[in-house]
Scaffold this motif. Structure first.
Motif, PDB file in Angstrom:
ATOM      1  N   ILE A   1     -31.497   7.144  55.304  1.00  8.71           N
ATOM      2  CA  ILE A   1     -30.289   7.489  56.071  1.00  8.71           C
ATOM      3  C   ILE A   1     -30.533   7.300  57.558  1.00  8.71           C
ATOM      4  O   ILE A   1     -29.701   6.726  58.268  1.00  8.71           O
ATOM      5  N   GLU A   2     -31.688   7.762  58.041  1.00  9.16           N
ATOM      6  CA  GLU A   2     -31.996   7.625  59.467  1.00  9.16           C
ATOM      7  C   GLU A   2     -32.093   6.165  59.883  1.00  9.16           C
ATOM      8  O   GLU A   2     -31.555   5.763  60.913  1.00  9.16           O
TER       9      GLU A   2
ATOM     10  N   ASP B   1     -37.562  13.068  51.202  1.00  8.11           N
ATOM     11  CA  ASP B   1     -38.128  12.282  52.300  1.00  8.11           C
ATOM     12  C   ASP B   1     -37.634  10.838  52.264  1.00  8.11           C
ATOM     13  O   ASP B   1     -37.320  10.255  53.308  1.00  8.11           O
ATOM     14  N   GLU B   2     -37.579  10.244  51.069  1.00  9.84           N
ATOM     15  CA  GLU B   2     -37.082   8.869  50.936  1.00  9.84           C
ATOM     16  C   GLU B   2     -35.625   8.780  51.370  1.00  9.84           C
ATOM     17  O   GLU B   2     -35.244   7.879  52.112  1.00  9.84           O
ATOM     18  N   ILE B   3     -34.845   9.720  50.907  1.00  8.58           N
ATOM     19  CA  ILE B   3     -33.408   9.732  51.219  1.00  8.58           C
ATOM     20  C   ILE B   3     -33.190   9.927  52.712  1.00  8.58           C
ATOM     21  O   ILE B   3     -32.421   9.192  53.339  1.00  8.58           O
ATOM     22  N   THR B   4     -33.884  10.879  53.298  1.00  8.22           N
ATOM     23  CA  THR B   4     -33.753  11.147  54.734  1.00  8.22           C
ATOM     24  C   THR B   4     -34.166   9.929  55.556  1.00  8.22           C
ATOM     25  O   THR B   4     -33.472   9.536  56.498  1.00  8.22           O
ATOM     26  N   GLY B   5     -35.275   9.308  55.186  1.00 10.00           N
ATOM     27  CA  GLY B   5     -35.744   8.130  55.899  1.00 10.00           C
ATOM     28  C   GLY B   5     -34.759   6.974  55.832  1.00 10.00           C
ATOM     29  O   GLY B   5     -34.491   6.309  56.843  1.00 10.00           O
TER      30      GLY B   5
ATOM     31  N   ASP C   1     -26.639   0.040  51.291  1.00 14.03           N
ATOM     32  CA  ASP C   1     -27.266   1.318  51.655  1.00 14.03           C
ATOM     33  C   ASP C   1     -26.910   2.406  50.644  1.00 14.03           C
ATOM     34  O   ASP C   1     -27.773   3.169  50.208  1.00 14.03           O
ATOM     35  N   ALA C   2     -25.643   2.463  50.258  1.00 17.44           N
ATOM     36  CA  ALA C   2     -25.199   3.474  49.288  1.00 17.44           C
ATOM     37  C   ALA C   2     -25.872   3.253  47.928  1.00 17.44           C
ATOM     38  O   ALA C   2     -26.321   4.215  47.289  1.00 17.44           O
ATOM     39  N   GLU C   3     -25.969   1.991  47.508  1.00 17.76           N
ATOM     40  CA  GLU C   3     -26.611   1.690  46.231  1.00 17.76           C
ATOM     41  C   GLU C   3     -28.092   2.038  46.265  1.00 17.76           C
ATOM     42  O   GLU C   3     -28.634   2.574  45.284  1.00 17.76           O
ATOM     43  N   ILE C   4     -28.749   1.755  47.364  1.00 17.26           N
ATOM     44  CA  ILE C   4     -30.170   2.074  47.501  1.00 17.26           C
ATOM     45  C   ILE C   4     -30.378   3.584  47.496  1.00 17.26           C
ATOM     46  O   ILE C   4     -31.293   4.098  46.839  1.00 17.26           O
TER      47      ILE C   4
ATOM     48  N   PHE D   1     -29.598   1.387  62.646  1.00 17.44           N
ATOM     49  CA  PHE D   1     -29.141   0.000  62.568  1.00 17.44           C
ATOM     50  C   PHE D   1     -27.621  -0.081  62.744  1.00 17.44           C
ATOM     51  O   PHE D   1     -27.114  -0.930  63.483  1.00 17.44           O
ATOM     52  N   ASN D   2     -26.893   0.828  62.081  1.00 17.98           N
ATOM     53  CA  ASN D   2     -25.427   0.831  62.174  1.00 17.98           C
ATOM     54  C   ASN D   2     -24.934   1.117  63.586  1.00 17.98           C
ATOM     55  O   ASN D   2     -23.896   0.593  63.996  1.00 17.98           O
TER      56      ASN D   2
END
Length: 114
Positions: free
Chosen positions: A76-77, A70-74, A59-62, A82-83
């Motif tokens: 993370i959400e 918007d990509e980053i927020t999506g 997740d961190a690498e992605i 999932f977590n």
């Protein structure tokens, strides 16, 4: 990170998530049974914790490869949702294993019975 590397990391993450979903389904099925195997639950617990570490790293690498807000927020959400599911399953496993240990007689109790 170029688009091809980002796509590959997302596919790898999807494979790990699929594996985690399978493990979670097995855990739920096992915990619903009246008679379950503690060794199997411990194995699931170890696997989930390991997968959780792998997924957090991916997740961190992605996130590093994303550019728009918007990509980053999506991302993370989706990762958080999932977590939460993984964390709840880990808690359920630890609770079940802890309850089993507290229900088991201690060595002193066994000795006192004899």
């Amino acid at each position: 990170m170029n688009a091809q590397e980002l796509t590959k990391k997302k596919r790898i993450r999807a494979g790990h998530k699929s594996s985690v979903n399978r493990i979670i389904a097995q855990v739920k099925e096992t915990l619903e049974a009246d008679d379950w195997n503690a060794a199997k639950l411990k194995q699931h617990l170890q696997l989930l914790k390991g997968k959780q570490d792998i997924l957090n790293k991916l997740d961190a690498e992605i996130l590093e490869g994303l550019e728009t807000e918007d990509e980053i927020t999506g991302e993370i959400e989706q990762a958080d949702i999932f977590n939460e599911n993984v964390a709840m399953t880990i808690i359920d496993l630890e609770t079940a294993l802890g309850k089993q240990q507290s229900d088991a007689p201690s060595q002193a109790q066994i000795r006192d019975q004899n």
